[in-house]
Scaffold this motif. Sequence first.
Motif, mmCIF file in Angstrom:
data_model
loop_
_atom_site.group_PDB
_atom_site.id
_atom_site.type_symbol
_atom_site.label_atom_id
_atom_site.label_comp_id
_atom_site.label_asym_id
_atom_site.label_seq_id
_atom_site.Cartn_x
_atom_site.Cartn_y
_atom_site.Cartn_z
ATOM 1 N N SER A 206 0.852 -1.181 0.000
ATOM 2 C CA SER A 206 0.000 0.000 0.000
ATOM 3 C C SER A 206 0.891 1.235 0.000
ATOM 4 O O SER A 206 2.081 1.181 0.349
ATOM 5 C CB SER A 206 -0.893 0.026 1.242
ATOM 6 O OG SER A 206 -0.120 0.253 2.409
ATOM 7 N N ALA A 207 0.311 2.375 -0.374
ATOM 8 C CA ALA A 207 1.081 3.614 -0.413
ATOM 9 C C ALA A 207 1.640 3.951 0.964
ATOM 10 O O ALA A 207 2.798 4.388 1.092
ATOM 11 C CB ALA A 207 0.212 4.756 -0.932
ATOM 12 N N ARG A 208 0.852 3.732 2.005
ATOM 13 C CA ARG A 208 1.307 4.025 3.365
ATOM 14 C C ARG A 208 2.433 3.088 3.782
ATOM 15 O O ARG A 208 3.448 3.525 4.362
ATOM 16 C CB ARG A 208 0.138 3.935 4.347
ATOM 17 C CG ARG A 208 0.517 4.243 5.805
ATOM 18 C CD ARG A 208 1.127 5.623 5.935
ATOM 19 N NE ARG A 208 1.638 5.880 7.259
ATOM 20 C CZ ARG A 208 1.041 6.673 8.139
ATOM 21 N NH1 ARG A 208 -0.100 7.266 7.842
ATOM 22 N NH2 ARG A 208 1.583 6.878 9.313
ATOM 23 N N ASP A 209 2.292 1.810 3.489
ATOM 24 C CA ASP A 209 3.345 0.857 3.841
ATOM 25 C C ASP A 209 4.632 1.164 3.081
ATOM 26 O O ASP A 209 5.737 1.028 3.628
ATOM 27 C CB ASP A 209 2.896 -0.571 3.561
ATOM 28 C CG ASP A 209 1.876 -1.082 4.574
ATOM 29 O OD1 ASP A 209 1.735 -0.446 5.628
ATOM 30 O OD2 ASP A 209 1.219 -2.108 4.286
ATOM 31 N N GLU A 210 4.497 1.581 1.827
ATOM 32 C CA GLU A 210 5.680 1.926 1.045
ATOM 33 C C GLU A 210 6.361 3.169 1.625
ATOM 34 O O GLU A 210 7.599 3.248 1.676
ATOM 35 C CB GLU A 210 5.298 2.176 -0.414
ATOM 36 C CG GLU A 210 6.484 2.354 -1.344
ATOM 37 C CD GLU A 210 7.381 1.146 -1.407
ATOM 38 O OE1 GLU A 210 8.613 1.324 -1.428
ATOM 39 O OE2 GLU A 210 6.861 0.006 -1.435
ATOM 40 N N ALA A 211 5.557 4.120 2.061
ATOM 41 C CA ALA A 211 6.120 5.332 2.657
ATOM 42 C C ALA A 211 6.857 5.003 3.959
ATOM 43 O O ALA A 211 7.941 5.542 4.224
ATOM 44 C CB ALA A 211 5.017 6.353 2.913
ATOM 45 N N ASP A 212 6.281 4.124 4.764
ATOM 46 C CA ASP A 212 6.953 3.723 5.996
ATOM 47 C C ASP A 212 8.256 2.983 5.694
ATOM 48 O O ASP A 212 9.273 3.179 6.379
ATOM 49 C CB ASP A 212 6.031 2.832 6.835
ATOM 50 C CG ASP A 212 4.873 3.599 7.461
ATOM 51 O OD1 ASP A 212 4.949 4.844 7.529
ATOM 52 O OD2 ASP A 212 3.899 2.946 7.872
ATOM 53 N N ALA A 213 8.229 2.147 4.654
ATOM 54 C CA ALA A 213 9.439 1.438 4.248
ATOM 55 C C ALA A 213 10.507 2.412 3.762
ATOM 56 O O ALA A 213 11.703 2.224 4.014
ATOM 57 C CB ALA A 213 9.105 0.413 3.164
ATOM 58 N N PHE A 214 10.067 3.462 3.066
ATOM 59 C CA PHE A 214 10.997 4.493 2.606
ATOM 60 C C PHE A 214 11.700 5.151 3.785
ATOM 61 O O PHE A 214 12.915 5.388 3.748
ATOM 62 C CB PHE A 214 10.233 5.545 1.793
ATOM 63 C CG PHE A 214 11.003 6.816 1.562
ATOM 64 C CD1 PHE A 214 11.987 6.892 0.580
ATOM 65 C CD2 PHE A 214 10.749 7.953 2.333
ATOM 66 C CE1 PHE A 214 12.703 8.073 0.376
ATOM 67 C CE2 PHE A 214 11.455 9.129 2.135
ATOM 68 C CZ PHE A 214 12.441 9.184 1.156
ATOM 69 N N VAL A 215 10.952 5.443 4.831
ATOM 70 C CA VAL A 215 11.550 6.069 6.015
ATOM 71 C C VAL A 215 12.614 5.150 6.616
ATOM 72 O O VAL A 215 13.724 5.594 6.937
ATOM 73 C CB VAL A 215 10.467 6.396 7.063
ATOM 74 C CG1 VAL A 215 11.114 6.805 8.392
ATOM 75 C CG2 VAL A 215 9.557 7.502 6.558
ATOM 76 N N ARG A 216 12.276 3.885 6.763
ATOM 77 C CA ARG A 216 13.231 2.957 7.380
ATOM 78 C C ARG A 216 14.494 2.779 6.544
ATOM 79 O O ARG A 216 15.589 2.582 7.080
ATOM 80 C CB ARG A 216 12.554 1.609 7.624
ATOM 81 C CG ARG A 216 11.458 1.655 8.696
ATOM 82 C CD ARG A 216 10.972 0.279 9.067
ATOM 83 N NE ARG A 216 10.219 -0.353 7.997
ATOM 84 C CZ ARG A 216 8.917 -0.237 7.830
ATOM 85 N NH1 ARG A 216 8.198 0.523 8.660
ATOM 86 N NH2 ARG A 216 8.291 -0.854 6.847
ATOM 87 N N LYS A 217 14.349 2.902 5.210
ATOM 88 C CA LYS A 217 15.504 2.742 4.336
ATOM 89 C C LYS A 217 16.278 4.040 4.139
ATOM 90 O O LYS A 217 17.509 4.076 4.282
ATOM 91 C CB LYS A 217 15.053 2.209 2.971
ATOM 92 C CG LYS A 217 16.195 2.022 1.980
ATOM 93 C CD LYS A 217 15.689 1.502 0.636
ATOM 94 C CE LYS A 217 16.830 1.347 -0.358
ATOM 95 N NZ LYS A 217 16.337 0.857 -1.686
ATOM 96 N N ALA A 218 15.575 5.106 3.814
ATOM 97 C CA ALA A 218 16.226 6.367 3.454
ATOM 98 C C ALA A 218 16.501 7.268 4.650
ATOM 99 O O ALA A 218 17.365 8.149 4.580
ATOM 100 C CB ALA A 218 15.377 7.116 2.428
ATOM 101 N N ARG A 219 15.761 7.098 5.737
ATOM 102 C CA ARG A 219 15.953 7.893 6.949
ATOM 103 C C ARG A 219 16.068 6.938 8.136
ATOM 104 O O ARG A 219 15.212 6.925 9.040
ATOM 105 C CB ARG A 219 14.780 8.866 7.158
ATOM 106 C CG ARG A 219 14.514 9.824 6.020
ATOM 107 C CD ARG A 219 15.605 10.876 5.865
ATOM 108 N NE ARG A 219 15.222 11.897 4.892
ATOM 109 C CZ ARG A 219 15.435 11.800 3.586
ATOM 110 N NH1 ARG A 219 16.030 10.715 3.090
ATOM 111 N NH2 ARG A 219 15.067 12.769 2.754
ATOM 112 N N PRO A 220 17.105 6.100 8.163
ATOM 113 C CA PRO A 220 17.202 5.051 9.182
ATOM 114 C C PRO A 220 17.324 5.577 10.611
ATOM 115 O O PRO A 220 17.081 4.825 11.566
ATOM 116 C CB PRO A 220 18.454 4.271 8.770
ATOM 117 C CG PRO A 220 19.260 5.235 7.952
ATOM 118 C CD PRO A 220 18.242 6.074 7.233
ATOM 119 N N THR A 221 17.696 6.841 10.781
ATOM 120 C CA THR A 221 17.788 7.400 12.128
ATOM 121 C C THR A 221 16.421 7.746 12.713
ATOM 122 O O THR A 221 16.337 8.122 13.892
ATOM 123 C CB THR A 221 18.658 8.671 12.128
ATOM 124 O OG1 THR A 221 18.156 9.592 11.149
ATOM 125 C CG2 THR A 221 20.109 8.337 11.806
#
Length: 265
Positions: A206-221
């Motif tokens: 889902s768009a929300r799950d993808e956005a959360d995954a983006f945070v964990r990958k691109a903004r790991p802090t």
Amino acid sequence: MKIDLSGKLAIVSGSTAGIGLGISKALAEAGATVVVVGRDTAKVEQAMASIRQRVPAAQLRGVTADLGTVQGAEKLFVAEPRADILVNNLGIFNTVDFFDAPDSEWTRFYEVNVISGVRLSRHYTPDMVKQGWGRVIFLSSESGVATPADMINYGVTKSANLAVSHGLAKRLAGTGVTVNAILPGPTFTNGLEDMLKDATAESGRSARDEADAFVRKARPTSIIQRVADVEEVANLVAYIASPLSSATTGAALRVDGGVVDSLAI
């Protein structure tokens, strides 16, 4: 604690969608008269309808103007010559490699993300000073203090927002007008969805799950390990726009989910 903005006039730039629309809803809910500004008349009207769904008694006015231009700013000034609260939210972003961004792209980002807020602040703050009260709020970003490698031109403009807001706060010292910057982190907006649409299609999430995954990958802090909701950003803006925040000025206030790994700013 009750945030009451009754009798206050708020102008929110770039307020037809995303964080700007969320801020407009929060300010209207607190009783402010809100001026919704966007480049497209239909989108301005849709935004006002969306606000009224949440706040049926909302006091709203709409202005169609491109605030990334001198002409657009002048159109707003004619329609709305004064304001008690100015939220400089207008901004654009994308991912682009440093070596693929020409001068024209740097100029476009600077005009929209920085100069628009400078123009509006220069026009509206003198009247705030005369009345002895006002709020100017710049929407910066965590990217302004932790510049992403794939969004350097964007990060530079968000750093500039911080410099302008802090300097203007000092310039207006003792006037009753406060100036602050808000630093959102990744926030679940249509703009972020569009940026991630290819990744969403590829992953099947889902768009929300993808956005959360983006945070964990691109903004790991990130401490919250997810995108923020628009309302989470808007709530902080509503407080800073209110009389309750009178001792807060010249500040850079983070609502970034802990992305910036620092004890300060």
